[in-house]
Design an enzyme around this catalytic site. Structure first.
Site, PDB file in Angstrom:
ATOM      1  N   TYR A   1       0.841  -1.208   0.000  1.00 44.56           N
ATOM      2  CA  TYR A   1       0.000   0.000   0.000  1.00 44.56           C
ATOM      3  C   TYR A   1       0.878   1.261   0.000  1.00 44.56           C
ATOM      4  CZ  TYR A   1      -3.038   3.588   2.119  1.00 44.56           C
ATOM      5  OH  TYR A   1      -3.707   4.741   2.400  1.00 44.56           O
TER       6      TYR A   1
ATOM      7  N   LYS B   1       1.185   4.104  -2.910  1.00 47.98           N
ATOM      8  CA  LYS B   1       0.912   5.530  -2.634  1.00 47.98           C
ATOM      9  C   LYS B   1       2.139   6.394  -2.946  1.00 47.98           C
ATOM     10  CE  LYS B   1      -3.396   5.558  -1.012  1.00 47.98           C
ATOM     11  NZ  LYS B   1      -4.492   6.165  -1.790  1.00 47.98           N
TER      12      LYS B   1
HETATM   13  N1  LIG Z   1      -8.536   6.829   6.526  1.00 49.71           N
HETATM   14  C1  LIG Z   1      -7.243   6.978   6.612  1.00 49.71           C
HETATM   15  O1  LIG Z   1      -6.645   6.914   7.698  1.00 49.71           O
HETATM   16  C2  LIG Z   1      -6.418   7.275   5.379  1.00 49.71           C
HETATM   17  C3  LIG Z   1      -5.100   7.745   5.556  1.00 49.71           C
HETATM   18  C4  LIG Z   1      -4.331   8.020   4.426  1.00 49.71           C
HETATM   19  C5  LIG Z   1      -4.876   7.841   3.157  1.00 49.71           C
HETATM   20  N2  LIG Z   1      -6.152   7.394   3.031  1.00 49.71           N
HETATM   21  C6  LIG Z   1      -6.666   7.213   1.668  1.00 49.71           C
HETATM   22  O2  LIG Z   1      -7.868   7.921   1.534  1.00 49.71           O
HETATM   23  C7  LIG Z   1      -8.732   7.226   0.620  1.00 49.71           C
HETATM   24  C8  LIG Z   1     -10.070   6.970   1.274  1.00 49.71           C
HETATM   25  O3  LIG Z   1      -9.876   6.173   2.429  1.00 49.71           O
HETATM   26  P1  LIG Z   1     -11.070   5.891   3.455  1.00 49.71           P
HETATM   27  O4  LIG Z   1     -10.468   5.745   4.792  1.00 49.71           O
HETATM   28  O5  LIG Z   1     -12.165   6.861   3.262  1.00 49.71           O
HETATM   29  O6  LIG Z   1     -11.512   4.414   3.006  1.00 49.71           O
HETATM   30  P2  LIG Z   1     -12.855   3.868   2.309  1.00 49.71           P
HETATM   31  O7  LIG Z   1     -12.614   2.412   2.080  1.00 49.71           O
HETATM   32  O8  LIG Z   1     -14.037   4.254   3.097  1.00 49.71           O
HETATM   33  O9  LIG Z   1     -12.881   4.623   0.913  1.00 49.71           O
HETATM   34  C9  LIG Z   1     -12.309   4.089  -0.259  1.00 49.71           C
HETATM   35  C10 LIG Z   1     -13.346   4.135  -1.355  1.00 49.71           C
HETATM   36  O10 LIG Z   1     -12.744   3.661  -2.569  1.00 49.71           O
HETATM   37  C11 LIG Z   1     -13.621   2.707  -3.156  1.00 49.71           C
HETATM   38  N3  LIG Z   1     -12.818   1.787  -3.960  1.00 49.71           N
HETATM   39  C12 LIG Z   1     -11.837   0.940  -3.552  1.00 49.71           C
HETATM   40  N4  LIG Z   1     -11.356   0.251  -4.592  1.00 49.71           N
HETATM   41  C13 LIG Z   1     -12.018   0.681  -5.696  1.00 49.71           C
HETATM   42  C14 LIG Z   1     -11.976   0.336  -7.080  1.00 49.71           C
HETATM   43  N5  LIG Z   1     -11.108  -0.578  -7.548  1.00 49.71           N
HETATM   44  N6  LIG Z   1     -12.828   0.975  -7.921  1.00 49.71           N
HETATM   45  C15 LIG Z   1     -13.687   1.898  -7.470  1.00 49.71           C
HETATM   46  N7  LIG Z   1     -13.772   2.267  -6.173  1.00 49.71           N
HETATM   47  C16 LIG Z   1     -12.961   1.653  -5.301  1.00 49.71           C
HETATM   48  C17 LIG Z   1     -14.291   2.027  -1.961  1.00 49.71           C
HETATM   49  O11 LIG Z   1     -15.452   1.345  -2.322  1.00 49.71           O
HETATM   50  C18 LIG Z   1     -14.538   3.232  -1.065  1.00 49.71           C
HETATM   51  O12 LIG Z   1     -15.698   3.935  -1.409  1.00 49.71           O
HETATM   52  C19 LIG Z   1      -7.971   5.966   0.187  1.00 49.71           C
HETATM   53  O13 LIG Z   1      -7.294   6.201  -1.022  1.00 49.71           O
HETATM   54  C20 LIG Z   1      -6.992   5.762   1.328  1.00 49.71           C
HETATM   55  O14 LIG Z   1      -5.855   5.048   0.931  1.00 49.71           O
HETATM   56  C21 LIG Z   1      -6.932   7.118   4.108  1.00 49.71           C
END
Ligand SMILES: NC(=O)c1ccc[n+]([C@@H]2O[C@H](COP(=O)([O-])OP(=O)(O)OC[C@H]3O[C@@H](n4cnc5c(N)ncnc54)[C@H](O)[C@@H]3O)[C@@H](O)[C@H]2O)c1
Length: 270
Positions: free
Chosen positions: A175, A179
């Site tokens: 991951y 990123k």
């Molecule tokens: N929450 C955290 O702590 C955090 C920290 C750093 C980065 N992020 C990044 O922020 C983003 C959102 O994270 P989140 O915590 O809201 O998680 P989340 O799982 O709620 O959101 C991710 C979304 O992407 C969609 N998704 C995943 N794979 C997909 C695909 N192949 N095609 C279409 N849609 C797809 C999921 O269905 C979901 O709606 C991600 O990219 C994650 O890596 C999150």
């Protein structure tokens, strides 16, 4: 410019916005006046952690802010699906002027988190799934939308990476690598779009209190409270504010940059 509505007239597509951070970003862009296409991989995905009944419900809650909103589904790692999604959004809302690539996450091929999740043990199928749903998906969405922005000489792309992209760790390794590649892809794409005035930047959030984050890991209760300390988890809105800035004309000369919104977790250059 009326700062209260600084995104009025913009048409945004936020991937992965049926729930979680993507939803918070879509909500913030809509509050600032943008019309927004809400996207997820399926109608059901927003219900996985109890955030919304389905994708239409996520989109309806954005439309309730008084902007145009629509729902669109598709796998971002499938090139023909990305092209179909963009065609559907542009025929309904008009040319996309803001793309936020938020879909992704540390999600294994069969769902859940990869196990093992380190450098030497992570399964090949999980490595491929992680690169597909993070790096490849981001690249395909950019390839479907940015050429049109370049022809129109206007547009802003904000990719979502992670603090995990910026330092070595013994977990979330595939991951973090995907990123980190998104951070570098952002810089390369920025080099390609500079002359045409299409701005491309990346936001790297620290740990953020989304539904999936809370449901899929053991959280530290001392990091939950939003008091004076920055040594805590982010509220999704704190990340969304940074994305809104980069998407707006307030950031008219900010290009090819990585903005780490992590409360100072990563206090170094680069
Ligand atoms: N929450 C955290 O702590 C955090 C920290 C750093 C980065 N992020 C990044 O922020 C983003 C959102 O994270 P989140 O915590 O809201 O998680 P989340 O799982 O709620 O959101 C991710 C979304 O992407 C969609 N998704 C995943 N794979 C997909 C695909 N192949 N095609 C279409 N849609 C797809 C999921 O269905 C979901 O709606 C991600 O990219 C994650 O890596 C999150």
């Amino acid at each position: 410019m009326n700062d209260a509505k600084m995104l009025e007239g913009k048409i945004a597509l936020v991937t992965g916005s049926g729930r979680g951070l993507g939803y918070a970003i879509a909500h913030r862009l809509a509050e600032l006046g943008a019309d927004v296409a809400i996207h997820d991989r399926s109608q059901e995905a927003p219900a996985e952690f109890g955030e919304f009944a389905d994708l239409d419900a996520s989109a309806a809650s954005i439309a309730a802010l008084g902007v145009r909103a629509m729902a669109v589904t598709g796998d971002i790692s499938d090139e023909s699906a990305t092209q179909a999604m963009v065609a559907a959004v542009e025929s309904t809302l008009g040319p996309i002027s803001v793309l936020v690539n938020c879909a992704g996450g540390d999600i294994a091929a069969q769902g859940g988190k990869p196990n093992p999740n380190d450098a030497l043990g992570v399964k090949l199928e999980d490595i491929r799934a992680l690169f597909d749903r993070n790096l490849i998906g981001t690249m395909l969405m950019c390839r479907a939308i940015v050429p049109g922005m370049m022809e129109r000489h206007t547009g802003a792309v904000v990719n979502i990476a992670s603090a995990a992209a910026h330092f070595g760790r013994d977990t979330e390794v595939a991951y973090g690598s995907a990123k980190a590649a998104i951070v570098h892809y952002t810089r390369c794409l920025a080099a390609e779009t500079r002359e045409q005035g299409v701005r491309v930047n990346v936001v790297s959030p620290g740990a953020t209190k989304t539904g999936r984050f809370m449901a899929t890991r053991k959280t530290d209760p001392t990091f939950m409270e939003e008091g004076y300390s920055l040594n805590r988890y982010a509220n999704p809105r704190e990340i969304a504010n940074g994305v809104a800035f980069l998407a707006s004309d307030m950031a008219s000369f900010v290009h090819g940059q990585a903005l780490r919104i992590d409360g100072g977790l990563t206090l170094y250059s680069g």
